[in-house]
Design an enzyme around this catalytic site. Structure first.
Site, PDB file in Angstrom:
ATOM      1  CG  HIS A   1      -7.084   2.000   5.679  1.00 39.01           C
ATOM      2  ND1 HIS A   1      -7.232   0.983   4.912  1.00 39.01           N
ATOM      3  CD2 HIS A   1      -8.213   2.611   6.128  1.00 39.01           C
ATOM      4  CE1 HIS A   1      -8.647   0.462   5.121  1.00 39.01           C
ATOM      5  NE2 HIS A   1      -9.052   1.372   5.696  1.00 39.01           N
TER       6      HIS A   1
ATOM      7  CE1 TYR B   1      -0.412   1.804   8.885  1.00 43.53           C
ATOM      8  CE2 TYR B   1      -1.400   3.679  10.225  1.00 43.53           C
ATOM      9  CZ  TYR B   1      -1.506   2.878   9.015  1.00 43.53           C
ATOM     10  OH  TYR B   1      -2.225   2.934   8.069  1.00 43.53           O
TER      11      TYR B   1
ATOM     12  NE  ARG C   1      -2.163   1.528   3.476  1.00 40.44           N
ATOM     13  CZ  ARG C   1      -2.260   1.716   4.584  1.00 40.44           C
ATOM     14  NH1 ARG C   1      -3.052   0.884   5.172  1.00 40.44           N
ATOM     15  NH2 ARG C   1      -1.408   2.291   5.284  1.00 40.44           N
TER      16      ARG C   1
HETATM   17  C1  LIG Z   1     -16.853  -5.950   9.096  1.00 42.30           C
HETATM   18  C2  LIG Z   1     -15.936  -4.836   9.116  1.00 42.30           C
HETATM   19  N1  LIG Z   1     -15.091  -4.802  10.580  1.00 42.30           N
HETATM   20  C3  LIG Z   1     -14.193  -3.841  10.520  1.00 42.30           C
HETATM   21  C4  LIG Z   1     -14.299  -2.577   9.421  1.00 42.30           C
HETATM   22  C5  LIG Z   1     -13.384  -1.435   9.870  1.00 42.30           C
HETATM   23  N2  LIG Z   1     -12.256  -1.441   8.679  1.00 42.30           N
HETATM   24  C6  LIG Z   1     -12.619  -0.966   7.682  1.00 42.30           C
HETATM   25  S1  LIG Z   1     -11.050  -1.154   6.436  1.00 42.30           S
HETATM   26  C7  LIG Z   1     -10.498  -2.301   7.712  1.00 42.30           C
HETATM   27  C8  LIG Z   1      -8.988  -2.957   7.055  1.00 42.30           C
HETATM   28  C9  LIG Z   1      -9.207  -3.823   5.990  1.00 42.30           C
HETATM   29  O1  LIG Z   1      -8.069  -4.254   5.501  1.00 42.30           O
HETATM   30  P1  LIG Z   1      -7.894  -5.088   4.192  1.00 42.30           P
HETATM   31  O2  LIG Z   1      -8.860  -6.081   4.005  1.00 42.30           O
HETATM   32  O3  LIG Z   1      -6.435  -5.666   4.367  1.00 42.30           O
HETATM   33  O4  LIG Z   1      -8.004  -4.147   3.010  1.00 42.30           O
HETATM   34  P2  LIG Z   1      -7.155  -2.805   2.705  1.00 42.30           P
HETATM   35  O5  LIG Z   1      -7.980  -1.810   3.085  1.00 42.30           O
HETATM   36  O6  LIG Z   1      -5.747  -3.161   3.059  1.00 42.30           O
HETATM   37  O7  LIG Z   1      -7.139  -2.977   1.185  1.00 42.30           O
HETATM   38  C10 LIG Z   1     -11.132  -2.233   8.886  1.00 42.30           C
HETATM   39  C11 LIG Z   1     -10.634  -3.070   9.779  1.00 42.30           C
HETATM   40  C12 LIG Z   1     -15.078  -2.870   8.613  1.00 42.30           C
HETATM   41  N3  LIG Z   1     -15.417  -1.996   7.265  1.00 42.30           N
HETATM   42  N4  LIG Z   1     -15.981  -3.773   8.253  1.00 42.30           N
END
Ligand SMILES: Cc1ncc(C[n+]2csc(CCOP(=O)(O)OP(=O)(O)O)c2C)c(N)n1
Length: 324
Positions: A233, A242, A229
Site C-alpha cells: 500500500h 494479508y 495492487r
Molecule cells: C479520511 C481518511 N480516512 C482514513 C485514511 C487512512 N487511509 C490512508 S490510505 C487508506 C486506504 C485507501 O484505499 P483506496 O481508496 O482503495 O486507495 P488505494 O490506496 O488502494 O489506492 C486509508 C484508510 C485517510 N488517509 N483519510
C-alpha cells in the site's frame, strides 16, 4: 490508436514505474517520507492523462498517480519529489500545469473536482476535470455528496475509481455489497462503466468518451478501472501479511500488457526499452538532485495553512522559530 500514441504511453508507463521505485528507495534510505507506489496503476493513469487535453483539462490525483502524469508537464514529477522529501514547495504545482498536488485525506479531492468543473462550466471554459480515487475511498461521504452534486449540476467531471483490490488490508469484497463500483453512478443519474485498468488503450478510449460527453454538456461519467495492487500500500506496509500469494501471482501487470501490444505491432526491441529506462533514470536523478538542493526554510510550513493564520498557528510558529 496510432503506433506513435501507443509508444508514447508505454514510455510514460515505464517512467512511472521507475520514478515510483526511486522514491520508494529514497524512503528506505531515510531521504523521503512515506509514499505510495504506483505499481499496477501505470496503464490507467497514463491512459487517462493521454485522453485529456493538458491545456484545457485538470487532473486531481489521490496519492499514487503523480509519477505517471509527465504528459501534463515535467514539473509534476519535480514537485512530487519535493513533496516526498517533505519540502513545502511540493504542496503546489504552479500554472500552467493543470495537476493538483497529492491528496491524503481520502475522497476530499472529489468535491474539489466537482466544484472546479462546475466553476469551469459557469465561466464558459471548454475543458473538464478528472479525479482519481481508490475503491476504499468510495466509502467516504465526500464521494457520495460530490457525485450527487456533479449529477445535479451536470458538471463536466470524470470520476475514475481505481479498483486495485485493496484499501490497505481491506479487500474490495469487504468494501461494498454493490456488484461493482461503476453501478454506484446509477444513484447519481449519470453513466458508469467498468474498464480493464491494466490496458492503457481501453482506459484511453473510456476517458476519451467521457471527456466528449463532459465538454458537450452531457455531464459526468464514472469510470471504474479494474487492476490489482502489485506492491505494498505504501512504504509503511507489509502486504505479505494479508495478500494471498496466488491472487498476486495471477494479477496482470500493465507494463507487460503494453509491452505485448508493442511487440504485436512490431514496435519493441529490448535495447530500445533499455535506452528508455536509462533516460528515465537520468531524468529522475536530475529531479532528486534538484529537490535535495532546493533551499528549505522549515517555518515555511506554516505559510499556506490558512489565508489568515489562526492565533494557535501564530503561537506554534513563534514557538517553532524560538527553538530553531
Ligand atoms: C479520511 C481518511 N480516512 C482514513 C485514511 C487512512 N487511509 C490512508 S490510505 C487508506 C486506504 C485507501 O484505499 P483506496 O481508496 O482503495 O486507495 P488505494 O490506496 O488502494 O489506492 C486509508 C484508510 C485517510 N488517509 N483519510
Amino acid at each position: 490508436m496510432t503506433d506513435e500514441l501507443v509508444t508514447s504511453m508505454f514510455v510514460d508507463m515505464l517512467g512511472a514505474r521507475l520514478y515510483s521505485q526511486r522514491v520508494f528507495n529514497l524512503q528506505r534510505q531515510g531521504r523521503a517520507g512515506t509514499n505510495a507506489p504506483i505499481d499496477g496503476s501505470e496503464a490507467l493513469v497514463v491512459g487517462a492523462a493521454f485522453a485529456l487535453n493538458p491545456t484545457l483539462d485538470w487532473i486531481l490525483p489521490q496519492y499514487r498517480e503523480l509519477v505517471g502524469l509527465e504528459r501534463f508537464g515535467s514539473d509534476v514529477l519535480d514537485r512530487y519529489v519535493l513533496y516526498c522529501i517533505g519540502h513545502p514547495d511540493g504542496g503546489h504545482i504552479p500554472a500552467p500545469t493543470r495537476v493538483w498536488p497529492p491528496q491524503i485525506s481520502l475522497a476530499t479531492q472529489v468535491p474539489h473536482a466537482v466544484g472546479l468543473a462546475w466553476g469551469m462550466k459557469q465561466a464558459g471554459e471548454e475543458g473538464c476535470t478528472l479525479v482519481f480515487l481508490g475503491d476504499g475511498s468510495t466509502s467516504e461521504g465526500d464521494f457520495y455528496e460530490a457525485c450527487n452534486f456533479a449529477g445535479v449540476l451536470d458538471a463536466p467531471v470524470i470520476v475514475v475509481v481505481v479498483n486495485n483490490g485493496w484499501a490497505i488490508s481491506t479487500p474490495t469484497t469487504s468494501q461494498t455489497r454493490a456488484k461493482n463500483f461503476a453501478e454506484k453512478s446509477h444513484a447519481f443519474g449519470f453513466p458508469g462503466v467498468t474498464v480493464d485498468g491494466t490496458d492503457a488503450i481501453a482506459v484511453y478510449e473510456a476517458v476519451a468518451d467521457a471527456r466528449s460527453r463532459a465538454v458537450a454538456g452531457a455531464g459526468p461519467t464514472l469510470i471504474e478501472a479494474v487492476t490489482y495492487r502489485l506492491g505494498p500500500h505504501t512504504t509503511a506496509d507489509d502486504p505479505t501479511r494479508y495478500v494471498p500469494p496466488d491472487e498476486l501471482n495471477a494479477a496482470k501487470d500493465p507494463i507487460e500488457v503494453m509491452r505485448s501490444e508493442m511487440q504485436r505491432r512490431g514496435l519493441w526491441r529490448q535495447e530500445w526499452e533499455d535506452d528508455i529506462v536509462s533516460q528515465a533514470d537520468a531524468r529522475m536523478e536530475k529531479a532528486v538532485v534538484a529537490a535535495e538542493a532546493t533551499p528549505l526554510e522549515p517555518s515555511e510550513m506554516f505559510n499556506h495553512v490558512y489565508d489568515q493564520p489562526t492565533p494557535r498557528l501564530v503561537r506554534q510558529r513563534s514557538e517553532f522559530e524560538a527553538k530553531s
